[in-house]
Design a protein around this motif. Structure first.
Motif, PDB file in Angstrom:
ATOM      1  N   PHE A   1       0.755  -1.259  -0.177  1.00 15.32           N
ATOM      2  CA  PHE A   1       0.024   0.091   0.075  1.00 15.32           C
ATOM      3  C   PHE A   1       0.981   1.320  -0.219  1.00 15.32           C
ATOM      4  N   HIS A   2       2.011   1.162   0.732  1.00 14.82           N
ATOM      5  CA  HIS A   2       2.817   2.376   0.779  1.00 14.82           C
ATOM      6  C   HIS A   2       3.423   2.714  -0.570  1.00 14.82           C
ATOM      7  N   LEU A   3       3.832   1.815  -1.386  1.00 17.50           N
ATOM      8  CA  LEU A   3       4.380   1.773  -2.587  1.00 17.50           C
ATOM      9  C   LEU A   3       3.275   2.370  -3.613  1.00 17.50           C
ATOM     10  N   ALA A   4       1.982   1.954  -3.219  1.00 21.49           N
ATOM     11  CA  ALA A   4       0.939   2.093  -4.298  1.00 21.49           C
ATOM     12  C   ALA A   4       0.534   3.848  -3.915  1.00 21.49           C
ATOM     13  N   ALA A   5       0.554   4.134  -2.701  1.00 24.68           N
ATOM     14  CA  ALA A   5       0.178   5.442  -2.599  1.00 24.68           C
ATOM     15  C   ALA A   5       1.326   6.610  -2.265  1.00 24.68           C
ATOM     16  N   ARG A   6       2.600   6.103  -2.765  1.00 23.19           N
ATOM     17  CA  ARG A   6       3.801   6.929  -2.612  1.00 23.19           C
ATOM     18  C   ARG A   6       3.747   8.037  -3.416  1.00 23.19           C
ATOM     19  N   ALA A   7       3.223   8.251  -4.501  1.00 27.03           N
ATOM     20  CA  ALA A   7       3.345   9.208  -5.297  1.00 27.03           C
ATOM     21  C   ALA A   7       2.100  10.293  -5.256  1.00 27.03           C
ATOM     22  N   ASP A   8       1.331   9.954  -4.113  1.00 35.63           N
ATOM     23  CA  ASP A   8      -0.014  10.736  -3.662  1.00 35.63           C
ATOM     24  C   ASP A   8       0.198  11.189  -2.161  1.00 35.63           C
ATOM     25  N   THR A   9       1.330  10.870  -1.553  1.00 36.26           N
ATOM     26  CA  THR A   9       1.742  10.896   0.042  1.00 36.26           C
ATOM     27  C   THR A   9       2.799  12.023   0.048  1.00 36.26           C
ATOM     28  N   ALA A  10       2.242  13.030   0.695  1.00 39.24           N
ATOM     29  CA  ALA A  10       3.251  14.101   1.299  1.00 39.24           C
ATOM     30  C   ALA A  10       4.238  13.612   2.210  1.00 39.24           C
ATOM     31  N   LEU A  11       5.494  14.210   2.074  1.00 38.84           N
ATOM     32  CA  LEU A  11       6.658  13.709   2.982  1.00 38.84           C
ATOM     33  C   LEU A  11       6.140  14.298   4.347  1.00 38.84           C
ATOM     34  N   ASP A  12       5.489  15.361   4.498  1.00 38.43           N
ATOM     35  CA  ASP A  12       4.988  15.760   6.222  1.00 38.43           C
ATOM     36  C   ASP A  12       3.447  15.182   6.321  1.00 38.43           C
ATOM     37  N   ALA A  13       2.995  14.153   5.709  1.00 34.83           N
ATOM     38  CA  ALA A  13       1.766  13.764   5.944  1.00 34.83           C
ATOM     39  C   ALA A  13       1.740  13.101   7.373  1.00 34.83           C
ATOM     40  N   PRO A  14       0.692  13.271   8.288  1.00 37.79           N
ATOM     41  CA  PRO A  14       0.766  12.512   9.536  1.00 37.79           C
ATOM     42  C   PRO A  14       1.081  10.983   9.548  1.00 37.79           C
ATOM     43  N   ARG A  15       2.204  10.726  10.005  1.00 34.83           N
ATOM     44  CA  ARG A  15       2.649   9.080   9.830  1.00 34.83           C
ATOM     45  C   ARG A  15       1.609   8.325  10.512  1.00 34.83           C
ATOM     46  N   TRP A  16       1.102   8.538  11.427  1.00 37.35           N
ATOM     47  CA  TRP A  16       0.165   7.821  12.124  1.00 37.35           C
ATOM     48  C   TRP A  16      -0.933   7.406  11.233  1.00 37.35           C
ATOM     49  N   LEU A  17      -1.344   8.189  10.444  1.00 35.82           N
ATOM     50  CA  LEU A  17      -2.581   8.118   9.476  1.00 35.82           C
ATOM     51  C   LEU A  17      -2.355   7.241   8.584  1.00 35.82           C
ATOM     52  N   VAL A  18      -1.024   7.517   7.959  1.00 36.65           N
ATOM     53  CA  VAL A  18      -0.286   6.782   6.595  1.00 36.65           C
ATOM     54  C   VAL A  18      -0.272   5.422   7.118  1.00 36.65           C
ATOM     55  N   GLU A  19       0.442   5.212   8.462  1.00 38.47           N
ATOM     56  CA  GLU A  19       0.538   3.823   8.895  1.00 38.47           C
ATOM     57  C   GLU A  19      -0.797   2.940   9.133  1.00 38.47           C
ATOM     58  N   GLY A  20      -1.764   3.811   9.846  1.00 36.54           N
ATOM     59  CA  GLY A  20      -3.079   3.174  10.016  1.00 36.54           C
ATOM     60  C   GLY A  20      -3.811   2.839   9.017  1.00 36.54           C
ATOM     61  N   VAL A  21      -3.873   3.386   7.861  1.00 36.24           N
ATOM     62  CA  VAL A  21      -4.438   3.006   6.902  1.00 36.24           C
ATOM     63  C   VAL A  21      -3.726   1.982   5.933  1.00 36.24           C
ATOM     64  N   ALA A  22      -2.511   1.884   5.990  1.00 41.44           N
ATOM     65  CA  ALA A  22      -1.750   0.767   5.283  1.00 41.44           C
ATOM     66  C   ALA A  22      -2.161  -0.664   6.144  1.00 41.44           C
ATOM     67  N   ASP A  23      -2.170  -0.357   7.490  1.00 39.05           N
ATOM     68  CA  ASP A  23      -2.735  -1.606   8.541  1.00 39.05           C
ATOM     69  C   ASP A  23      -4.186  -2.091   8.101  1.00 39.05           C
ATOM     70  N   PHE A  24      -4.971  -1.080   7.877  1.00 36.54           N
ATOM     71  CA  PHE A  24      -6.387  -1.393   7.567  1.00 36.54           C
ATOM     72  C   PHE A  24      -6.272  -2.191   6.203  1.00 36.54           C
ATOM     73  N   VAL A  25      -5.620  -1.626   5.202  1.00 33.64           N
ATOM     74  CA  VAL A  25      -5.762  -2.663   3.822  1.00 33.64           C
ATOM     75  C   VAL A  25      -5.243  -3.956   4.213  1.00 33.64           C
ATOM     76  N   ALA A  26      -4.144  -4.072   5.177  1.00 35.55           N
ATOM     77  CA  ALA A  26      -3.413  -5.380   5.317  1.00 35.55           C
ATOM     78  C   ALA A  26      -3.816  -6.244   6.194  1.00 35.55           C
ATOM     79  N   ARG A  27      -4.622  -5.759   7.311  1.00 35.68           N
ATOM     80  CA  ARG A  27      -4.585  -6.593   8.425  1.00 35.68           C
ATOM     81  C   ARG A  27      -6.397  -6.998   8.503  1.00 35.68           C
ATOM     82  N   PRO A  28      -6.456  -8.281   8.764  1.00 38.92           N
ATOM     83  CA  PRO A  28      -8.089  -8.623   8.954  1.00 38.92           C
ATOM     84  C   PRO A  28      -8.611  -7.967  10.256  1.00 38.92           C
ATOM     85  N   ALA A  29      -9.801  -7.564  10.423  1.00 40.35           N
ATOM     86  CA  ALA A  29     -10.274  -7.233  11.639  1.00 40.35           C
ATOM     87  C   ALA A  29     -10.277  -8.133  12.736  1.00 40.35           C
ATOM     88  N   THR A  30     -10.044  -7.906  13.886  1.00 42.04           N
ATOM     89  CA  THR A  30     -10.236  -8.759  14.945  1.00 42.04           C
ATOM     90  C   THR A  30     -10.690  -7.966  16.203  1.00 42.04           C
TER      91      THR A  30
END
Length: 256
Positions: free
Chosen positions: A139-168
């Motif tokens: 997901f990070h690779l796919a979104a790279r060209a649309d993700t600012a360098l100063d984006a809130p990292r916690w949201l960047v990582e949280g969304v990547a985990d949403f795409v990757a992790r099954p809900a528990t």
């Protein structure tokens, strides 16, 4: 994890030629093994999961991203740091993989030198953990060209985990902290970082559950995209609410 190189990366000619693999709607995957049998085995497992990972990323983010995916498996921590261009003075021991690029041109929606680099410890991961890490980094690779360098990292990582992790189910005590996640939660190695990633993931799940998956994608674009405003503005534009109401609803979600 998302990072930009801080050290020169060895020339591409310095690594073995990758085995060709085509997945999904014709994306080419280059698998580069640097650690012999150990990393060969890891990449065999990656090859078996990459098709599902691509499908998961495309389902959330769409198909407008790199047609070539480069995945490097390293045999030592030194190789990992070199191939990913990471600062050796920082703590990377608990990181299984990173997705990095040599250059990002946000204005023209382009990223060059993109690659996913696995640390040597990744070979010991369970099959489920490997699938999660692979999809998260993709997901990070796919979104790279649309993700600012100063984006809130916690949201960047949280969304990547949403795409990757099954809900528990949330663990006991999840509602002990109802503040919004912060970047600082991800900075310290060890249990604090794990907890920070979990809370960022829970927040992304909360937004998808409460406002819809499309709203979560809009929030990512508004809060993390090029020229993004502050988080308050992003919340208003993406979710049609304010942060006070969002935090109240977040606290309710955490408590079930």
């Amino acid at each position: 994890m998302i990072a930009a190189p801080s050290a020169p990366v060895p020339p591409r000619s310095a690594v073995p030629a990758p085995a060709p693999l085509v997945v999904g709607d014709g994306r080419t995957v280059r698998l580069i093994s640097l650690g012999g049998e150990l990393t060969d085995g890891l990449l065999t497992r990656v090859a078996g999961d990459i098709g599902d990972a691509v499908a998961a990323v495309e389902k959330f983010w769409g198909t407008d991203w790199d047609r070539e995916i480069v995945i490097i498996a390293t045999g030592s921590q030194q190789e990992f740091l070199a191939q990913a261009g990471l600062d050796p003075n920082r703590q990377w021991q608990d990181i299984a993989a990173v997705s990095v690029a040599d250059h990002v041109d946000l204005a023209h929606h382009r990223a060059s030198g993109q690659r996913m680099v696995f640390a040597p410890g990744a070979a010991a991961m369970s099959d489920q953990s490997l699938r999660i890490v692979l999809t998260h980094e993709l997901f990070h690779l796919a979104a790279r060209a649309d993700t600012a360098l100063d984006a809130p990292r916690w949201l960047v990582e949280g969304v990547a985990d949403f795409v990757a992790r099954p809900a528990t189910p949330l663990p006991p005590g999840a509602a002990a902290d109802t503040a919004l996640p912060t970047d600082a939660d991800l900075d310290a190695a060890g249990p604090q970082r794990v907890r920070g990633y979990d809370r960022a993931w829970w927040f992304a799940r909360f937004v998808a559950d409460s406002y819809g998956v499309d709203a979560l994608r809009r929030l990512y674009v508004e809060a993390c995209g090029p020229g993004h405003g502050d988080f308050e503005t992003a919340v208003h534009r993406a979710l049609n609410t304010d942060t006070a109401a969002l935090r109240a609803r977040w606290a309710q979600w955490l408590t079930g």
